[in-house]
Design a protein around this motif. Structure first.
Motif, mmCIF file in Angstrom:
data_model
loop_
_atom_site.group_PDB
_atom_site.id
_atom_site.type_symbol
_atom_site.label_atom_id
_atom_site.label_comp_id
_atom_site.label_asym_id
_atom_site.label_seq_id
_atom_site.Cartn_x
_atom_site.Cartn_y
_atom_site.Cartn_z
ATOM 1 N N SER A 1 -9.867 6.709 13.929
ATOM 2 C CA SER A 1 -10.781 7.269 12.938
ATOM 3 C C SER A 1 -12.081 6.475 12.878
ATOM 4 C CB SER A 1 -10.109 7.247 11.557
ATOM 5 O OG SER A 1 -11.036 7.651 10.573
ATOM 6 N N TYR B 1 -5.614 7.155 9.440
ATOM 7 C CA TYR B 1 -6.718 7.035 8.483
ATOM 8 C C TYR B 1 -7.486 8.339 8.347
ATOM 9 C CZ TYR B 1 -5.778 2.021 8.601
ATOM 10 O OH TYR B 1 -5.184 0.799 8.496
ATOM 11 N N ASN B 2 -7.530 9.133 9.426
ATOM 12 C CA ASN B 2 -8.176 10.444 9.343
ATOM 13 C C ASN B 2 -7.535 11.318 8.266
ATOM 14 O OD1 ASN B 2 -10.278 10.471 11.047
ATOM 15 N ND2 ASN B 2 -9.191 11.378 12.794
ATOM 16 N N SER C 1 -0.733 4.904 13.165
ATOM 17 C CA SER C 1 -2.135 4.857 13.580
ATOM 18 C C SER C 1 -2.238 4.148 14.924
ATOM 19 C CB SER C 1 -2.921 4.135 12.490
ATOM 20 O OG SER C 1 -4.195 3.760 12.934
#
Lengths: 324, 324, 324, 324
Positions: free
Chosen positions: D73, D41-42, D9
């Protein structure tokens, strides 16, 4: 022609993936279906053949090696092996072939074409640059730069220790890598198969350097030199010279085959791949695509195998003048 | 202390120039006169000693090798040799020394200090990283990256041809380069002097890989492994395995000594050079500057030579887990 | 001709040092005395001219930049300036000149020759490859590989983040670097001054890529493109496309000028340097040495400046086909 | 714990793939099932989650970027987003998480842990090296070497043209890359957010260099310096100095994010990946794995985000002394 296949064969060379990519993307552009044969003639015999599309060749232009893998095939040297290969291609309806490789690859391709008449066009992929019909082969520029990087590194340590280094580069039958490395690396001398350079001559050049207070010297030796490999040459020279001379040998070996291809190799590979494909689609057969004097040309496989491409006399002369 | 000298000795290592630069610039900063001794102890004996200033070390931080050159000196191993060296230093009024090198260098430095009491501080410069008293030596990071680049290149060709490669890296008494290359290169196994790994174990690991359809494998061999060098190990393994196995050997050799130093080596070399100099000016003597746990420390020459720095067990365990 | 001088002028290019070396070593070989003029025409006017010999050019073949330094000279554009320069050359008895540089350099050289008749031969040194009379210029191959390395790196991050990158490469009047980078870097599109590509066309190509689920795209922009530089082009495209599109711009800038020259550039530079020198000694004047179709040729300065060398249509077509 | 997932991320960093590989291979070794969450996180919210095994991570240790892709995200910043993410993890029965990323990643991870108590361990992956709890972050060493390579290239052209270059490197809130580049690149000065250096001070340093006849100078500017970015700083300095001064600016940009990871980064990434995994399996949660003084330690996410890791005063002092 609506369905073709591509394969790589013989020693791998950086840029083969860029060549495969150009063939596959070119086929997509021309509306032709394209397959990849895995592990060269071996895969052809075994039917190890996979469909390829534009996505399959994403993000490979910069990768060394070959995604289609390569192998030498004894079975393809037999009539039975070639029959099996032909049958597998027939099963899939493959009407044309693009062969990426060198001498051995094209020898096989010529025999196969003569027997089964499947149109085949070659693209020259070999780090050795020893193919007639193209000024440069795919992988050569990368191999030279890899070897040169090693020469630069060795120059650092040679200078620091006042040593003489014999550096062996690839080239069983040809001195292309050696001569380019020698000029670009500022080597004191070079030993290549195309040229008779005796151990005595090398010893004289080294001696001349010491007399001029050169602190270090580098001699590039093509693995196929008629005086032997770098180990042998170095030993024979050591016997003739001052015993205090600090002589070292480095054999560069397989690092010359791999690595990220240079811009030159990627562009050449793309051009030759597309040229081979488009030649095939236009009716060329039993020939290799090459670039001579910046022009795309096609040379019969037979000539690429049997004719000799000499190392330029100019380059040999340059080593002598520039190391003085 | 108003006048000092610096020299490099033993095998050269990338970053030695950055270290020399830090010593010279640091001396200028502290108002101390600084000389360079050419070719290590040999130059000390011959009086081959030159004044250096800030300009002398411009534009060398990125150069491999050593501008002061290096050599091994038999004469310095004799009392007569050391006497001559002392006399030369006295002539020039040199009050302190910074010695950049490895085991051999510090062995000489300790003897010399004990005899003549000229304060000497060392900076660890050797690609092997086999010195007690510092986590890393100058040149090690560059050598590992050079070897790793070769491993990456060989991986390309190993994969393309389904081959097993034995790659020999430097390290006569230590496996530091080998173990780091093995982890970073994703090697299937590693053979180092610190660790008993039998040919049978390697054969078992390779076999396990084939059973899992790994198409290629790489084994890193430290030149000083107790089972022999890469050529010997490969031969012994070949005897135990499937004869069709395509095994190749590459010995990386002297390319590991040269080249542009990495950022890590330039910074470490600068820090150790400055640390050695400032230690010397503050009264340190007969010690080597090192960085342990990010702290600058000084360790007696005697300990750096006689104590052993073990290869981390963690790293050995990582090779096993990560290649699985 | 017994005494000549060499200088570099205009933007520096990797390989200029290899060229200087070839001229100096070649002069030694032919028994001609050689001087180096420091900082181009400026140094000629000031008489900043130094004797060179074989030793002076040791260990420079692999260095970027130019040991003779370069500068642009306003004074040389005046008749007074050129008169001073001529007088300085006369004082030293210099009978011939080798000028390494590009357009501006040869414009000056032609005017100077017409006024004072000192025989001058040029060697094409510029990363832009925009000189008529040679297929490639010294420094171009290195600049392309440097830019390509940057494109490869940016591709990593573009792919990881599904981004579109506009990468600006050098080329004020020419798209040579851009087109080669685009093919070798597998770019989705390229914008060059020689070719009208509208922002709408680029937007359409990018849209087509998204429709095919391409996760990232790269567009190479020559700094002199008629649609503006990369910042401007990117902004204009952003205005036309989906606002969620993650567009980034990188301007590679001066990193393209420096660095270790590639093998190709070192060999080309050596060949052109020797060719310029030997041409001068044989009576050539007011011409530039070039390599066209692997042959050494000489082209009048006037033509090198006024004639245009087009970018190959083949290359432009390849970008389109291969990115599909 | 029998089933875990890993994701990357935030900004990508070279070595993230080596880290993923270590986690996946480590999980295989410990008999734990492992999934990869695509685009951070998406992907967690969307359920873009794929099974991984030892084969999935073959031949990625040397690749830049991240095979799991990365994204920022907005939805995960909402309670609804996190609820969806939790539900997706529950569906697959995922019992623990390894999060590779930086500040933003761990901020999200802490909130998520506090809400849903899924044990999570972080591995520090960011080129900026601005995380408390580890001496170095994954990608930092590669980014520094990439930036340094650019500095070396620019030095070539700066020297050839007697120019001053302001080179902007990444680092919005931290000067780690800048300070390391400055020392390793032999820069004349450095401007970092951690340190107040006024434009006047820089002007004075440059002036001192000219007075000593330094022909060129390089100033490294961290993008987040309090005096502004390199363009602004250069403009302000130009206003204060001799108008003939030839000042140029290069902003290195995104090339610093990509590329082949160095040996250091691959080993660190492997160690931290394995450390994060094994910590998780042993019951660690809500912490980041780090290496401090060569020891693996775990630091609460909260501390990694809120505490500041200062740039060493020693390094700042070294720039001053060594450029003198």
């Amino acid at each position: 022609m609506k369905k073709i296949a591509v394969f790589t064969s013989g020693g791998d060379a950086p840029g083969m993936n860029a060549c495969i990519r150009a063939i596959v993307r070119g086929a997509a552009y021309h509306g032709v279906e394209v397959y990849g044969i895995v592990r060269g003639y071996n895969g052809m015999i075994k039917g190890d053949i996979i469909p390829l599309n534009s996505q399959s060749v994403s993000n490979i232009i910069q990768r060394g090696g070959t995604i289609l893998k390569s192998a030498r095939s004894k079975e393809f040297m037999t009539a039975e092996g070639r029959k099996k290969a032909y049958d597998k291609l027939q099963e899939l309806g493959i009407e044309g072939l693009v062969a990426i490789g060198g001498n051995g690859t094209f020898t096989g391709a010529e025999i196969f074409y003569n027997e089964y008449k499947i149109p085949t066009v070659g693209a020259p992929g070999t780090i050795d640059n020893d193919l007639y019909g193209t000024d440069y082969t795919i992988g050569f520029d990368t191999a030279v730069n890899t070897a040169l990087d090693a020469v630069d590194k060795i120059r650092d340590t040679a200078d620091s220790h006042d040593r003489v280094f014999f550096i062996e580069v690839m080239g069983r039958d040809s001195g292309y890598i050696a001569i380019q490395c020698a000029i670009a690396g500022g080597a004191e001398s070079v030993m290549i198969p195309e040229n008779l350079t005796s151990v005595d001559e090398i010893a004289a050049i080294l001696q001349k350097g010491f007399d001029k207070k050169k602190s270090s010297s580098i001699v590039i030796v093509a693995e196929g030199d008629e005086e032997g490999n770098a180990q042998i040459v170095a030993k024979n020279i050591k016997d003739k010279m001052d015993e205090n001379l600090d002589i070292r040998v480095t054999t560069l070996g397989h690092i010359q085959r791999g690595g990220i291809p240079t811009a030159y190799d990627r562009i050449l590979a793309s051009r030759l791949g597309l040229g081979a494909l488009e030649g095939l689609l236009r009716g060329e057969k039993n020939v290799m695509a090459g670039v001579v004097n910046n022009q795309l040309i096609y040379t019969p496989f037979h000539d690429t195998i049997t004719k000799k491409k000499p190392v330029s006399e100019d380059l040999i002369r340059m080593v002598e003048i520039l190391s003085s």
